[in-house]
Design a protein around this motif. Structure first.
Motif, PDB file in Angstrom:
ATOM      1  N   LEU A 126       0.836  -1.202   0.000  1.00 20.27           N
ATOM      2  CA  LEU A 126       0.000   0.000   0.000  1.00 20.27           C
ATOM      3  C   LEU A 126       0.870   1.252   0.000  1.00 20.27           C
ATOM      4  CD1 LEU A 126      -2.867   1.138   0.161  1.00 20.27           C
ATOM      5  CD2 LEU A 126      -2.685   1.056   2.653  1.00 20.27           C
ATOM      6  N   GLY A 127       1.953   1.225   0.791  1.00 17.63           N
ATOM      7  CA  GLY A 127       2.855   2.382   0.801  1.00 17.63           C
ATOM      8  C   GLY A 127       3.508   2.608  -0.553  1.00 17.63           C
ATOM      9  N   LEU A 128       3.941   1.520  -1.212  1.00 20.82           N
ATOM     10  CA  LEU A 128       4.537   1.661  -2.538  1.00 20.82           C
ATOM     11  C   LEU A 128       3.531   2.192  -3.546  1.00 20.82           C
ATOM     12  CD1 LEU A 128       6.636  -1.641  -2.760  1.00 20.82           C
ATOM     13  CD2 LEU A 128       7.506   0.673  -2.479  1.00 20.82           C
ATOM     14  N   ALA A 129       2.290   1.715  -3.450  1.00 19.44           N
ATOM     15  CA  ALA A 129       1.270   2.170  -4.397  1.00 19.44           C
ATOM     16  C   ALA A 129       0.929   3.639  -4.194  1.00 19.44           C
ATOM     17  CB  ALA A 129       0.013   1.310  -4.260  1.00 19.44           C
ATOM     18  N   VAL A 130       0.846   4.071  -2.933  1.00 21.82           N
ATOM     19  CA  VAL A 130       0.432   5.447  -2.647  1.00 21.82           C
ATOM     20  C   VAL A 130       1.569   6.431  -2.865  1.00 21.82           C
ATOM     21  CG1 VAL A 130      -0.361   7.009  -0.819  1.00 21.82           C
ATOM     22  CG2 VAL A 130      -1.374   4.734  -1.048  1.00 21.82           C
ATOM     23  N   PHE A 131       2.776   6.088  -2.426  1.00 22.91           N
ATOM     24  CA  PHE A 131       3.880   7.048  -2.445  1.00 22.91           C
ATOM     25  C   PHE A 131       4.820   6.892  -3.642  1.00 22.91           C
ATOM     26  CE2 PHE A 131       2.765   6.628   2.090  1.00 22.91           C
ATOM     27  CZ  PHE A 131       2.436   7.951   2.350  1.00 22.91           C
ATOM     28  N   TYR A 132       4.694   5.820  -4.422  1.00 17.70           N
ATOM     29  CA  TYR A 132       5.577   5.628  -5.566  1.00 17.70           C
ATOM     30  C   TYR A 132       4.797   5.442  -6.864  1.00 17.70           C
ATOM     31  CZ  TYR A 132       9.551   5.165  -2.409  1.00 17.70           C
ATOM     32  OH  TYR A 132      10.518   5.418  -1.470  1.00 17.70           O
ATOM     33  N   TRP A 175       1.442   5.737  -7.608  1.00 15.53           N
ATOM     34  CA  TRP A 175       0.490   6.788  -7.937  1.00 15.53           C
ATOM     35  C   TRP A 175       1.175   8.090  -8.350  1.00 15.53           C
ATOM     36  CZ3 TRP A 175      -3.847   8.031  -9.817  1.00 15.53           C
ATOM     37  CH2 TRP A 175      -4.414   9.286  -9.597  1.00 15.53           C
ATOM     38  N   PRO A 176       2.221   8.558  -7.665  1.00 12.98           N
ATOM     39  CA  PRO A 176       2.913   9.761  -8.159  1.00 12.98           C
ATOM     40  C   PRO A 176       3.495   9.597  -9.555  1.00 12.98           C
ATOM     41  CG  PRO A 176       3.484   9.375  -5.871  1.00 12.98           C
ATOM     42  CD  PRO A 176       2.717   8.179  -6.327  1.00 12.98           C
ATOM     43  N   VAL A 177       4.009   8.386  -9.881  1.00 15.89           N
ATOM     44  CA  VAL A 177       4.536   8.170 -11.226  1.00 15.89           C
ATOM     45  C   VAL A 177       3.425   8.288 -12.262  1.00 15.89           C
ATOM     46  CG1 VAL A 177       5.572   6.454 -12.750  1.00 15.89           C
ATOM     47  CG2 VAL A 177       6.505   6.794 -10.473  1.00 15.89           C
ATOM     48  N   LEU A 178       2.295   7.659 -11.993  1.00 13.44           N
ATOM     49  CA  LEU A 178       1.165   7.745 -12.921  1.00 13.44           C
ATOM     50  C   LEU A 178       0.647   9.170 -13.040  1.00 13.44           C
ATOM     51  CD1 LEU A 178      -0.788   4.504 -11.889  1.00 13.44           C
ATOM     52  CD2 LEU A 178       0.774   4.819 -13.827  1.00 13.44           C
ATOM     53  N   GLN A 179       0.573   9.870 -11.915  1.00 14.84           N
ATOM     54  CA  GLN A 179       0.099  11.255 -11.934  1.00 14.84           C
ATOM     55  C   GLN A 179       1.067  12.161 -12.699  1.00 14.84           C
ATOM     56  OE1 GLN A 179      -0.346  13.081  -8.053  1.00 14.84           O
ATOM     57  NE2 GLN A 179      -2.305  13.977  -8.661  1.00 14.84           N
ATOM     58  N   THR A 180       2.369  11.963 -12.495  1.00 11.37           N
ATOM     59  CA  THR A 180       3.354  12.752 -13.222  1.00 11.37           C
ATOM     60  C   THR A 180       3.291  12.459 -14.718  1.00 11.37           C
ATOM     61  OG1 THR A 180       4.810  12.721 -11.284  1.00 11.37           O
ATOM     62  CG2 THR A 180       5.802  13.326 -13.382  1.00 11.37           C
ATOM     63  N   GLY A 181       3.098  11.182 -15.059  1.00 14.38           N
ATOM     64  CA  GLY A 181       2.945  10.843 -16.467  1.00 14.38           C
ATOM     65  C   GLY A 181       1.756  11.544 -17.101  1.00 14.38           C
ATOM     66  N   TYR A 182       0.664  11.664 -16.371  1.00 14.83           N
ATOM     67  CA  TYR A 182      -0.502  12.388 -16.896  1.00 14.83           C
ATOM     68  C   TYR A 182      -0.208  13.883 -17.023  1.00 14.83           C
ATOM     69  CZ  TYR A 182      -4.966  14.838 -16.802  1.00 14.83           C
ATOM     70  OH  TYR A 182      -5.999  15.698 -17.072  1.00 14.83           O
ATOM     71  N   PHE A 183       0.427  14.462 -16.012  1.00 15.00           N
ATOM     72  CA  PHE A 183       0.719  15.896 -16.045  1.00 15.00           C
ATOM     73  C   PHE A 183       1.700  16.259 -17.152  1.00 15.00           C
ATOM     74  CE2 PHE A 183      -0.322  16.289 -11.271  1.00 15.00           C
ATOM     75  CZ  PHE A 183      -1.652  16.513 -11.579  1.00 15.00           C
TER      76      PHE A 183
END
Length: 325
Positions: free
Chosen positions: A47-53, A55-63
């Motif tokens: 859960l920590g890897l998904a939330v802190f690693y 998800w930010p990678v996916l969000q940055t890819g979208y941005f």
């Protein structure tokens, strides 16, 4: 009209599937319980890897496909950021500096192997103190390390130039001189990572059975021949591990450049800054100084692709080395 069943009673009994033995059912239930406990125990880390690693990678890819306004908000622009990135001279310069820093930083690996071999000597006095001194920069905050080295490199009152002046040598402005700025950063990077690499190599050397060296000594092999034919081949997993970490860490260089070179206007006032700006530092400037977050996300996503590509190449080369070695 009725159907008839042919065959003996034994044939009918063999056609019916035999019930699953109770022992096998218990084994399946036991494996299921073990799997459930395993997933339960790794759930917090996952859960920590998904939330802190992840998800930010996916969000940055979208941005990276968006453009941000000066007061927040963003709109979809497709591949415009990546087209601009491919033609941006500042990005190419930062990438060239980062690759140069990475390649020069690999020189710290043979240096760490040499020191590890010296510290691996069983009769060396004070070996624990030496190991602690080498490892001390690893546990020191990077900002504190950068501030100390910034003072050491100062061209007016730095300790390095003062020592050089004692022998009649006028030292340069190490961080402000384009000819020496990158090499000064590389020296600090090697110094900070040396202790960690030494510990890894020491662990690898101590795992080599002593019988190999004793047999080589009986055959007349000297210390250098033993190191070349026994230590280095058996140390290849540690060498591979350290090289991968060194490349990834060098490509992500930021703190030394930020503290020693500055950011924003203060960095651009430094004549040597174009020689030391890295990709991550450029991402920081675009994201938090010029507020061009969509373009900054495209820069860091390109860096992610570069890191994954180089790591995959290293793994490929390691497999070939093991296969042909």
């Amino acid at each position: 009209m009725t159907a008839t069943v042919t065959g003996t009673a034994d044939d009918v009994r063999t056609a019916v599937p035999a019930p699953v033995p109770a022992r096998r059912r218990r084994r399946w239930r036991h494996r299921g319980a073990e799997a459930a406990w395993a997933y339960l125990l790794i759930a917090p880390t996952g859960l920590g890897l998904a939330v802190f690693y992840l998800w930010p990678v996916l969000q940055t890819g979208y941005f990276s496909f968006t453009e941000w306004g000066p007061f927040g908000g963003h709109e979809w622009v497709g591949l415009d950021n990546y087209r601009t990135l491919a033609a941006d001279d500042e990005v190419l310069t930062a990438l060239r500096n980062t690759v140069a820093y990475t390649l020069l930083g690999l020189l710290g690996i043979p240096l760490a192997v040499m020191f590890a071999a010296l510290l691996n000597r069983p009769r060396l006095r004070g070996v624990s103190a030496y190991r602690a001194l080498f490892f001390l920069p690893v546990v020191t905050m990077p900002v504190a390390v950068a501030m100390v080295w910034r003072w050491l490199y100062n061209g007016d009152y730095g300790l390095i130039n003062y020592v050089l002046s004692l022998v009649g040598v006028e030292g340069p402005h190490w961080i402000a001189d384009p000819a020496t700025a990158l090499y000064a950063l590389v020296a600090v990077g090697i110094w900070t990572s040396l202790g960690y690499n030494i510990v890894i190599f020491l662990a690898g050397m101590q795992a080599i059975p002593r019988e190999y060296y004793e047999a080589a000594a009986i055959d007349g092999a000297g210390a250098l021949a033993q190191f070349r034919r026994i230590t280095l081949p058996l140390l290849s997993p540690s060498l591979f591990f350290v090289s991968v970490l060194s490349v990834i860490g060098s490509l992500q260089l930021f703190d030394l450049v930020y503290v020693m070179g500055g950011s924003g206007q203060s960095a651009r006032a430094n004549p040597a800054f174009p020689r030391i700006q890295t990709v991550v530092h450029l991402f920081y400037d675009k994201a938090f100084y010029t507020n061009d977050r969509g373009y900054a996300a495209a820069i860091v996503m390109a860096l992610l692709v570069l890191i994954v590509t180089l790591t995959a190449i290293q793994f490929r080369l390691q497999k070939r080395w093991v296969h042909y070695g």
